[in-house]
Design a protein around this motif. Structure first.
Motif: not given
Length: 150
Positions: A25-30
């Motif tokens: 569900i995470y769009r960016r590595p951050e």
């Protein structure tokens, strides 16, 4: 490397291992910084793009009941049609882990093809052919042939 680490960890033959891919569900590595516990196996990959399709948003996945936990990592969605004029939509962060090969998976020169999934070739660049890296297994509600022809 993921396959080799897992084969050694579990004392399994490397020849019986392959890669399994889940879309988080995470769009960016951050966004991964919010994880309380990192998975005990596997790795995260980011910076990939789809061509001819897109990945469902988290909101669309929740509405379609397409959310799940994989090794404690929140994953969601399936491949859907791309939006008009959006030629290379970015993929969310992928969670890749090594798994044992199952009998019904078809062995090929590029990996083990799995039924009821889109077996997506991943390339290092948009130039296909010698830039092939690995075979990602992506969930789909449509027949996989739809995405092969896209």
């Amino acid at each position: 490397a993921v396959q080799q680490v897992m084969a050694r960890k579990r004392s399994l033959p490397l020849d019986n291992m392959t890669i399994s891919t889940d879309v988080t569900i995470y769009r960016r590595p951050e966004d991964l910084n919010s994880l309380m516990n990192e998975p005990s196996d596997g790795a995260f990959i980011h910076g990939l793009f789809m061509q001819g399709a897109r990945w469902m948003t988290v909101e669309e996945a929740s509405a379609a009941n397409q959310t799940r936990l994989t090794s404690g990592i929140k994953c969601a969605g399936v491949i859907v049609d791309s939006h008009a004029k959006d030629l290379l939509p970015p993929m969310p962060v992928l969670y890749v882990k090594a798994v044992s090969v199952e009998a019904e998976w078809e062995p090929t020169s590029i990996g083990h093809l799995r039924p009821n999934m889109y077996n997506c070739p991943c390339y290092y660049t948009s130039f296909r052919g010698p830039t092939y890296v690995f075979l990602a297994t992506l969930d789909t509600e449509e027949p996989a042939t739809k995405w092969i022809n896209a």
